[in-house]
Design a protein around this motif. Structure first.
Motif, PDB file in Angstrom:
ATOM      1  N   ALA A  11       0.827  -1.206   0.000  1.00 46.11           N
ATOM      2  CA  ALA A  11       0.000   0.000   0.000  1.00 46.11           C
ATOM      3  C   ALA A  11       0.862   1.258   0.000  1.00 46.11           C
ATOM      4  CB  ALA A  11      -0.926   0.002   1.211  1.00 46.11           C
ATOM      5  N   LEU A  12       1.976   1.230   0.731  1.00 43.60           N
ATOM      6  CA  LEU A  12       2.892   2.370   0.739  1.00 43.60           C
ATOM      7  C   LEU A  12       3.512   2.594  -0.641  1.00 43.60           C
ATOM      8  CD1 LEU A  12       4.382   4.500   2.518  1.00 43.60           C
ATOM      9  CD2 LEU A  12       6.187   2.795   2.733  1.00 43.60           C
ATOM     10  N   LEU A  13       3.931   1.517  -1.303  1.00 46.44           N
ATOM     11  CA  LEU A  13       4.478   1.631  -2.652  1.00 46.44           C
ATOM     12  C   LEU A  13       3.429   2.160  -3.627  1.00 46.44           C
ATOM     13  CD1 LEU A  13       6.621  -1.583  -3.228  1.00 46.44           C
ATOM     14  CD2 LEU A  13       7.383   0.773  -3.327  1.00 46.44           C
ATOM     15  N   PHE A  14       2.218   1.644  -3.506  1.00 44.52           N
ATOM     16  CA  PHE A  14       1.148   2.076  -4.405  1.00 44.52           C
ATOM     17  C   PHE A  14       0.838   3.560  -4.219  1.00 44.52           C
ATOM     18  CE2 PHE A  14      -3.143   2.559  -5.995  1.00 44.52           C
ATOM     19  CZ  PHE A  14      -3.102   1.821  -7.169  1.00 44.52           C
ATOM     20  N   CYS A  15       0.752   3.997  -2.975  1.00 44.85           N
ATOM     21  CA  CYS A  15       0.458   5.414  -2.712  1.00 44.85           C
ATOM     22  C   CYS A  15       1.599   6.314  -3.184  1.00 44.85           C
ATOM     23  CB  CYS A  15       0.193   5.621  -1.228  1.00 44.85           C
ATOM     24  SG  CYS A  15      -1.360   4.898  -0.678  1.00 44.85           S
ATOM     25  N   THR A  16       2.838   5.851  -3.031  1.00 42.76           N
ATOM     26  CA  THR A  16       3.975   6.620  -3.525  1.00 42.76           C
ATOM     27  C   THR A  16       3.919   6.751  -5.040  1.00 42.76           C
ATOM     28  OG1 THR A  16       5.310   5.820  -1.685  1.00 42.76           O
ATOM     29  CG2 THR A  16       6.484   6.789  -3.545  1.00 42.76           C
ATOM     30  N   GLY A  17       3.596   5.659  -5.723  1.00 42.82           N
ATOM     31  CA  GLY A  17       3.455   5.702  -7.177  1.00 42.82           C
ATOM     32  C   GLY A  17       2.323   6.608  -7.623  1.00 42.82           C
ATOM     33  N   MET A  18       1.204   6.554  -6.920  1.00 44.61           N
ATOM     34  CA  MET A  18       0.068   7.422  -7.261  1.00 44.61           C
ATOM     35  C   MET A  18       0.438   8.887  -7.065  1.00 44.61           C
ATOM     36  SD  MET A  18      -3.023   7.537  -8.354  1.00 44.61           S
ATOM     37  CE  MET A  18      -3.746   5.950  -8.095  1.00 44.61           C
ATOM     38  N   TYR A  19       1.161   9.196  -5.994  1.00 43.10           N
ATOM     39  CA  TYR A  19       1.590  10.571  -5.760  1.00 43.10           C
ATOM     40  C   TYR A  19       2.516  11.047  -6.874  1.00 43.10           C
ATOM     41  CZ  TYR A  19       4.001  14.539  -3.733  1.00 43.10           C
ATOM     42  OH  TYR A  19       4.544  15.779  -3.544  1.00 43.10           O
ATOM     43  N   MET A  20       3.405  10.170  -7.316  1.00 39.56           N
ATOM     44  CA  MET A  20       4.323  10.559  -8.393  1.00 39.56           C
ATOM     45  C   MET A  20       3.579  10.819  -9.693  1.00 39.56           C
ATOM     46  SD  MET A  20       7.745   8.291  -7.882  1.00 39.56           S
ATOM     47  CE  MET A  20       8.585   9.128  -9.227  1.00 39.56           C
ATOM     48  N   ILE A  21       2.567  10.039  -9.972  1.00 39.62           N
ATOM     49  CA  ILE A  21       1.797  10.246 -11.206  1.00 39.62           C
ATOM     50  C   ILE A  21       1.044  11.570 -11.158  1.00 39.62           C
ATOM     51  CG2 ILE A  21      -0.200   9.397 -12.503  1.00 39.62           C
ATOM     52  CD1 ILE A  21       0.755   6.585 -11.894  1.00 39.62           C
ATOM     53  N   VAL A  22       0.466  11.875 -10.018  1.00 47.78           N
ATOM     54  CA  VAL A  22      -0.351  13.083  -9.904  1.00 47.78           C
ATOM     55  C   VAL A  22       0.501  14.345  -9.836  1.00 47.78           C
ATOM     56  CG1 VAL A  22      -1.981  14.268  -8.382  1.00 47.78           C
ATOM     57  CG2 VAL A  22      -2.258  11.846  -8.833  1.00 47.78           C
ATOM     58  N   ASN A  26       7.056  15.399 -15.449  1.00 54.88           N
ATOM     59  CA  ASN A  26       8.050  14.809 -16.322  1.00 54.88           C
ATOM     60  C   ASN A  26       7.569  13.413 -16.699  1.00 54.88           C
ATOM     61  OD1 ASN A  26      10.341  13.664 -17.447  1.00 54.88           O
ATOM     62  ND2 ASN A  26      11.724  14.678 -16.022  1.00 54.88           N
ATOM     63  N   SER A  27       7.609  13.071 -17.967  1.00 51.47           N
ATOM     64  CA  SER A  27       7.091  11.789 -18.412  1.00 51.47           C
ATOM     65  C   SER A  27       7.862  10.619 -17.834  1.00 51.47           C
ATOM     66  CB  SER A  27       7.128  11.707 -19.938  1.00 51.47           C
ATOM     67  OG  SER A  27       6.296  12.686 -20.494  1.00 51.47           O
ATOM     68  N   ILE A  28       9.158  10.773 -17.645  1.00 50.37           N
ATOM     69  CA  ILE A  28       9.961   9.701 -17.065  1.00 50.37           C
ATOM     70  C   ILE A  28       9.547   9.461 -15.611  1.00 50.37           C
ATOM     71  CG2 ILE A  28      12.303   8.964 -16.491  1.00 50.37           C
ATOM     72  CD1 ILE A  28      11.876   9.048 -19.466  1.00 50.37           C
ATOM     73  N   GLN A  29       9.307  10.515 -14.869  1.00 49.71           N
ATOM     74  CA  GLN A  29       8.888  10.360 -13.474  1.00 49.71           C
ATOM     75  C   GLN A  29       7.486   9.767 -13.382  1.00 49.71           C
ATOM     76  OE1 GLN A  29       9.559  14.328 -12.036  1.00 49.71           O
ATOM     77  NE2 GLN A  29      11.687  13.907 -11.520  1.00 49.71           N
ATOM     78  N   VAL A  30       6.618  10.104 -14.321  1.00 49.66           N
ATOM     79  CA  VAL A  30       5.292   9.489 -14.346  1.00 49.66           C
ATOM     80  C   VAL A  30       5.429   7.993 -14.627  1.00 49.66           C
ATOM     81  CG1 VAL A  30       3.118   9.418 -15.623  1.00 49.66           C
ATOM     82  CG2 VAL A  30       4.086  11.610 -14.965  1.00 49.66           C
ATOM     83  N   LEU A  31       6.324   7.632 -15.537  1.00 46.89           N
ATOM     84  CA  LEU A  31       6.566   6.226 -15.837  1.00 46.89           C
ATOM     85  C   LEU A  31       7.114   5.488 -14.615  1.00 46.89           C
ATOM     86  CD1 LEU A  31       6.625   3.994 -17.989  1.00 46.89           C
ATOM     87  CD2 LEU A  31       8.916   4.752 -18.568  1.00 46.89           C
ATOM     88  N   ILE A  32       7.980   6.121 -13.850  1.00 44.05           N
ATOM     89  CA  ILE A  32       8.494   5.510 -12.627  1.00 44.05           C
ATOM     90  C   ILE A  32       7.362   5.310 -11.619  1.00 44.05           C
ATOM     91  CG2 ILE A  32      10.001   5.908 -10.621  1.00 44.05           C
ATOM     92  CD1 ILE A  32      11.955   7.267 -12.568  1.00 44.05           C
ATOM     93  N   GLY A  33       6.435   6.264 -11.537  1.00 43.68           N
ATOM     94  CA  GLY A  33       5.277   6.108 -10.656  1.00 43.68           C
ATOM     95  C   GLY A  33       4.409   4.931 -11.052  1.00 43.68           C
ATOM     96  N   ILE A  34       4.215   4.742 -12.347  1.00 44.73           N
ATOM     97  CA  ILE A  34       3.435   3.601 -12.827  1.00 44.73           C
ATOM     98  C   ILE A  34       4.141   2.298 -12.475  1.00 44.73           C
ATOM     99  CG2 ILE A  34       2.632   2.430 -14.922  1.00 44.73           C
ATOM    100  CD1 ILE A  34       2.155   5.234 -16.101  1.00 44.73           C
ATOM    101  N   GLU A  35       5.464   2.281 -12.621  1.00 43.17           N
ATOM    102  CA  GLU A  35       6.227   1.086 -12.270  1.00 43.17           C
ATOM    103  C   GLU A  35       6.143   0.792 -10.773  1.00 43.17           C
ATOM    104  OE1 GLU A  35       7.799  -1.229 -14.118  1.00 43.17           O
ATOM    105  OE2 GLU A  35       6.893  -0.208 -15.815  1.00 43.17           O
ATOM    106  N   LEU A  36       6.152   1.819  -9.934  1.00 39.72           N
ATOM    107  CA  LEU A  36       5.988   1.594  -8.493  1.00 39.72           C
ATOM    108  C   LEU A  36       4.628   0.976  -8.187  1.00 39.72           C
ATOM    109  CD1 LEU A  36       7.579   4.736  -6.811  1.00 39.72           C
ATOM    110  CD2 LEU A  36       8.315   2.372  -6.599  1.00 39.72           C
ATOM    111  N   MET A  37       3.602   1.444  -8.878  1.00 44.83           N
ATOM    112  CA  MET A  37       2.276   0.877  -8.660  1.00 44.83           C
ATOM    113  C   MET A  37       2.210  -0.580  -9.123  1.00 44.83           C
ATOM    114  SD  MET A  37       0.015   4.195  -9.705  1.00 44.83           S
ATOM    115  CE  MET A  37      -1.538   3.352  -9.681  1.00 44.83           C
ATOM    116  N   LEU A  38       2.841  -0.883 -10.242  1.00 43.51           N
ATOM    117  CA  LEU A  38       2.891  -2.281 -10.699  1.00 43.51           C
ATOM    118  C   LEU A  38       3.676  -3.154  -9.726  1.00 43.51           C
ATOM    119  CD1 LEU A  38       3.432  -1.886 -14.531  1.00 43.51           C
ATOM    120  CD2 LEU A  38       1.519  -3.004 -13.413  1.00 43.51           C
ATOM    121  N   ASN A  39       4.774  -2.628  -9.193  1.00 38.78           N
ATOM    122  CA  ASN A  39       5.555  -3.393  -8.218  1.00 38.78           C
ATOM    123  C   ASN A  39       4.770  -3.640  -6.931  1.00 38.78           C
ATOM    124  OD1 ASN A  39       7.806  -3.782  -9.810  1.00 38.78           O
ATOM    125  ND2 ASN A  39       8.739  -1.858  -9.167  1.00 38.78           N
ATOM    126  N   ALA A  40       3.940  -2.695  -6.540  1.00 38.68           N
ATOM    127  CA  ALA A  40       3.091  -2.899  -5.363  1.00 38.68           C
ATOM    128  C   ALA A  40       2.094  -4.030  -5.615  1.00 38.68           C
ATOM    129  CB  ALA A  40       2.354  -1.609  -5.018  1.00 38.68           C
TER     130      ALA A  40
END
Length: 100
Positions: A11-22, A26-40
């Motif tokens: 849940a912490l990883l997912f919330c961190t990824g969601m925060y990065m997307i919102v 930067n498109s690269i940082q948004v992509l990293i946020g999506i990857e964090l959500m997938l890893n969660a």
């Protein structure tokens, strides 16, 4: 470690990824946020699979999710590189017209 510990980390990883997307512009940082959500999600699949001694279904789904995440990342990076070549920026707000 219990299942609750795994779910809290997921849940912490997912919330961190969601925060990065919102919050990121930067498109690269948004992509990293999506990857964090997938890893969660993958972490949760493996955690549930740990407690399924009979079928190991969580590990099988996690393996498919890892392959899907790798393919998604490769396609997204190719798109980002092509957008950068054309517009000289990777800021999603500055890219208004993607059609020729």
């Amino acid at each position: 470690m219990t299942l609750t510990d795994f779910l809290l980390v997921g849940a912490l990883l997912f919330c961190t990824g969601m925060y990065m997307i919102v919050s990121k512009r930067n498109s690269i940082q948004v992509l990293i946020g999506i990857e964090l959500m997938l890893n969660a999600a993958i972490l949760n699949l493996v955690a549930f699979g740990k407690y399924d001694k009979l079928n190991n279904g969580g590990q099988v789904f996690a393996l498919f999710a890892i392959v899907l995440a790798a393919a998604t990342t490769a396609v997204a990076l190719a798109i980002i590189l092509n957008v950068y070549r054309r517009y000289k920026t990777i800021d999603p707000d500055e890219i208004k017209n993607l059609r020729d």
